[in-house]
Design an enzyme around this catalytic site. Structure first.
Site, PDB file in Angstrom:
ATOM      1  N   SER A  58       0.813  -1.213   0.000  1.00  0.00           N
ATOM      2  CA  SER A  58       0.000   0.000   0.000  1.00  0.00           C
ATOM      3  C   SER A  58       0.848   1.265   0.000  1.00  0.00           C
ATOM      4  O   SER A  58       0.314   2.363  -0.162  1.00  0.00           O
ATOM      5  CB  SER A  58      -0.922   0.016   1.225  1.00  0.00           C
ATOM      6  OG  SER A  58      -0.160  -0.048   2.420  1.00  0.00           O
ATOM      7  N   HIS A  88      -2.365  -3.095  -6.296  1.00  0.00           N
ATOM      8  CA  HIS A  88      -2.846  -2.761  -4.953  1.00  0.00           C
ATOM      9  C   HIS A  88      -4.360  -2.869  -4.884  1.00  0.00           C
ATOM     10  O   HIS A  88      -5.087  -2.089  -5.498  1.00  0.00           O
ATOM     11  CB  HIS A  88      -2.390  -1.339  -4.602  1.00  0.00           C
ATOM     12  CG  HIS A  88      -2.801  -0.894  -3.238  1.00  0.00           C
ATOM     13  ND1 HIS A  88      -2.987   0.428  -2.909  1.00  0.00           N
ATOM     14  CD2 HIS A  88      -3.083  -1.595  -2.107  1.00  0.00           C
ATOM     15  CE1 HIS A  88      -3.338   0.522  -1.640  1.00  0.00           C
ATOM     16  NE2 HIS A  88      -3.409  -0.691  -1.139  1.00  0.00           N
ATOM     17  N   GLU A 145      -5.500  -0.352  -7.797  1.00  0.00           N
ATOM     18  CA  GLU A 145      -4.521   0.696  -8.059  1.00  0.00           C
ATOM     19  C   GLU A 145      -3.228   0.033  -8.530  1.00  0.00           C
ATOM     20  O   GLU A 145      -2.524  -0.601  -7.746  1.00  0.00           O
ATOM     21  CB  GLU A 145      -4.282   1.501  -6.773  1.00  0.00           C
ATOM     22  CG  GLU A 145      -3.368   2.692  -6.934  1.00  0.00           C
ATOM     23  CD  GLU A 145      -3.114   3.399  -5.608  1.00  0.00           C
ATOM     24  OE1 GLU A 145      -2.978   4.631  -5.612  1.00  0.00           O
ATOM     25  OE2 GLU A 145      -3.041   2.705  -4.563  1.00  0.00           O
ATOM     26  N   ASN A 150      -3.263   6.509  -0.686  1.00  0.00           N
ATOM     27  CA  ASN A 150      -2.741   6.608   0.670  1.00  0.00           C
ATOM     28  C   ASN A 150      -1.830   7.816   0.865  1.00  0.00           C
ATOM     29  O   ASN A 150      -1.691   8.318   1.979  1.00  0.00           O
ATOM     30  CB  ASN A 150      -1.996   5.323   1.036  1.00  0.00           C
ATOM     31  CG  ASN A 150      -2.954   4.195   1.351  1.00  0.00           C
ATOM     32  OD1 ASN A 150      -4.120   4.426   1.663  1.00  0.00           O
ATOM     33  ND2 ASN A 150      -2.485   2.963   1.264  1.00  0.00           N
TER      34      ASN A 150
END
Length: 727
Positions: A443, A464, A476, A514
């Site tokens: 991540s 991801h 992702e 993130n």
């Protein structure tokens, strides 16, 4: 515009969409698109068959509407024709409106969709819609005006307009309740769900499921004609809309409002369905059109339309010419919650997958969790037992990498530590076939550092998923410096196979989503220092449309995990940067979040309660920092929470982490629950004003440190009064 009166029904003037326009235009065949070129006319056993041949999806273009109008006129005048069948050529029935014609002269060509519907409902001979593929939106609404509908078993029908912030604008809210009753119609139209032919038959939406579409429809039409079937239009069937208690609509509004989380279209749809049960047909249709116009003019419709195109655009990588490799088998490293979910994603898509971990016990626990997940899906009715059994049979287990050395792709979902991931990739490099793709579900970790542990960095890529992987829609993909074009093309195409919405991100700490998230949660902590309560912050975020507030999200993911991530990040911070110490103070007191029964909140099971101890800790931090606390309006909190997302998103566009602003919107809607009816954070930021976002970033930099300040791109766009299209 002038209202038209036909057959006793007042048909109101409508906006300029292809399925609604009533402006006369004699130029049928504009640009050479003569109607009968798009609709083939044949006669079989005295039944006229009108086949729409307008690839790729037989949209209701001017050519299709003209062709259907001409075909119906011809069939009506031919005394040898006893019935009419309408069928789609190619892979599907008639789709909805042709969006390429919105606002063009072609959108004004008659007949409009309501014209065709009126012709079908008043046609003196039986009309049958023969459905295969999908009949959605305007195509389904057209079928509802035929006297009967037949379908292949594989067909699906639905009214998905709610997903664009709209309602069915061609009688869908008025006709469907007359077939299925208002309760079922509310469920189908407010969710936009597609339903199978079997379910449609059970509900009375279609009249028969056939094996041979055209001949089955012809036979059905002939029986209707020869047996003298009563040709009552759906709009005149009132049995299922009479005597409905108002309580049904009151309860429906309460239930739908909870699920809609701020969306207006679902509640307006209920108003229209109630109108179908309380008003004469003509007035109900007029009410539907008026409400359609209101929704079409709404900010939510514009936002959802933006998001609709953003999803499709995100799949396209500029300059990428490589062809994707076929993926026929997969493997997943790590049998925990994330790894098991990823294995389910492959199996649900029909791709055989090996699930592996360091021990038989770990693998066994993973498989048992997967079984429980499938049992839950079956229990909820979202999956049949047969489908669950078929998917489960595609998941094999292993503890030796050699067992899946021939897999086309392997996705590592191990603990988020660089040394562990590099060791795994080194081992995979030694056993996997040369062209296998090595994906990591990290991540935030450096893709290039992971790839450096192999001799095939071109085959290494971030893939991801978001937890739970079998539920969340975002995939992702992250490209490293040496990731090959073919590898990128393959994982982008794989997303579609897996039923995911994909975005491509550049390699950096946190990637697209993130990387931005830390500013959302960080600002929530600063707001608490300054006087906002955890409860107010969460409530504001939830009213905005987020599935949960940032404080509750912290508690769910674990405060101790947040502290560990932050410790690693602190080593790279520029001078003058700060974090609020609230998180660390809570963890020092043993408050790790929901898993320990106390974090920002106190928990009884999953039920959360405010905790005075949290308030004491926050106030102590504020005193130590010399922060003057005050009260905040909800509007202040909303802007403070979401403006930093836009600022960091602008930096991602500037440094190439994100290809487009709309890709960031796709990531945040699908991965973090940002409300689609607000278009995504970047769209929202443009609507509130990039100059406001820029000024907020300047202020945040003064309070929190240089990372919170604006980049050059945002400064330019704000100064010049431009938007993301100018980025």
């Amino acid at each position: 515009m002038i209202n038209h009166i036909r057959g006793g029904h007042i048909l109101p003037a409508m906006p300029t969409e292809p399925w609604m326009v009533r402006l006369a235009n004699p130029l049928a065949g504009i640009n050479g698109d003569h109607g009968m070129n798009a609709v083939r006319y044949d006669v079989t056993d005295n039944v006229a068959v009108l086949t729409v041949e307008y690839p790729p999806v037989n949209a209701l273009s001017a050519a299709v509407r003209t062709g259907l109008g001409e075909g119906l006129a011809h069939a009506k005048s031919d005394s040898a024709v006893i019935a009419v069948v309408i069928v789609g050529g190619g892979g599907t029935f008639i789709a909805g409106a042709d969006i390429t014609e919105f606002g063009t002269e072609k959108s004004k060509i008659l007949p409009s969709l309501p014209d065709l519907q009126h012709s079908l409902e008043t046609f003196p001979k039986p009309t049958v819609a023969a459905i295969h593929g999908t009949a959605l939106g305007g195509g389904f609404e057209l079928a509802l005006t035929c006297h009967a509908r037949v379908a292949l078993a594989s067909a699906k029908v639905g009214l998905p307009e709610v997903n664009l912030g709209l309602l069915p604008g061609a009688g869908g809210t008025q006709r469907l309740p007359r077939l299925v009753g208002p309760e079922v119609a509310i469920d189908l139209i407010t969710t936009g769900r597609h339903i199978s032919a079997a379910r449609a038959l059970e509900l009375g939406i279609i009249d028969a499921v056939v094996e041979d579409l055209v001949m089955g429809a012809i036979d059905h039409a002939r029986r209707m004609a020869t047996h003298g079937a009563t040709l009552t239009p759906v709009i005149e069937r009132n049995e299922k809309v009479e005597g409905i208690s108002p309580d049904l609509f009151t309860k429906a509004r309460q239930s739908v409002a909870k699920k809609a989380r701020g969306k207006i279209a679902p509640l307006v749809i209920i108003d229209c369905i109630e109108a179908a049960c309380t008003l004469p047909p003509a007035e109900g249709l007029a009410f539907e059109i008026a409400k359609f116009r209101e929704l079409y003019a709404s900010d939510q419709r514009a936002a959802l339309m933006h998001y609709f195109f953003a999803e499709r655009e995100a799949r396209r990588v500029p300059g990428l010419a490589a062809e994707p490799r076929p993926i026929g088998s997969a493997a997943v490293i790590g049998a925990g919650t994330m790894g098991g979910g990823i294995a389910m994603v492959f199996a649900n898509a029909g791709i055989p997958v090996h699930l592996t971990d360091i021990s038989e016990d770990a693998v066994s626990r993973g498989i048992n969790l997967i079984r429980k997940n499938y049992d839950v899906s079956v229990g909820r009715g979202s999956m049949t037992q047969a489908t669950a059994d078929k998917a489960l049979a595609l998941i094999a287990t292993a503890t030796d990498y050699a067992d899946f050395a021939d897999a086309d792709i392997v996705v590592e979902a191990a603990f988020e530590r660089m040394d562990i991931k590099r060791d795994i990739f080194s081992r995979l490099d030694a056993v996997m076939k040369p062209d296998a793709i090595l994906g990591t579900n990290t991540s935030s970790l450096d893709i290039d550092a992971i790839a450096a542990a192999t001799n095939r960095p071109g085959n290494v890529v971030g893939v991801h998923f978001f937890s739970p992987a079998n539920v969340m829609k975002l995939q992702e993909n992250i490209r490293g410096k040496l990731t090959s074009e073919q590898t990128i093309a393959t994982v982008m195409a794989l997303g579609k196979t897996l039923g995911k919405n994909v975005v491509l991100a550049g390699n950096c700490d946190g990637f697209i989503g993130n990387r931005m998230l830390q500013y959302y949660t960080g600002e929530a902590e600063f707001l608490m220092e300054q006087g906002a309560t955890p409860e107010q912050i969460d409530l504001v975020a939830e009213k905005f449309g987020m599935p949960m507030g940032p404080i509750s999200m912290r508690d769910m993911s674990g405060l101790d995990v947040g502290v560990l991530v932050r410790e690693a990040r602190k080593a790279t911070l520029p001078p003058g940067e700060r974090f609020s110490p609230i998180l660390e103070r809570l963890v020092e007191r043993g408050r790790h979040g929901m898993k320990t029964g106390k974090g920002f909140y106190r928990y009884e099971g999953r039920e959360k309660h405010p905790d005075p101890e949290t308030t004491d800790i926050i106030e102590q931090v504020a005193r130590e920092l010399g922060v003057q606390r005050r009260t905040f309006t909800d509007e202040e909190i909303e802007f403070r929470l979401f403006a930093p997302l836009v600022n960091e998103g602008a930096k991602e566009i500037e440094d190439g982490t994100a290809i487009r602003a709309s890709d960031i919107d796709v990531a945040w809607v699908n991965g973090y629950g940002f409300p689609a009816h607000k278009g995504g954070p970047m769209y929202w930021g443009e609507q509130v004003g990039l100059h406001r976002i820029y000024e907020a970033a300047l202020g945040a930099a003064q309070r929190n440190g240089p990372r919170w300040g604006p980049g050059k791109l945002l400064e330019r766009l704000a100064t010049e009064g431009k938007g993301w299209k100018d980025a």
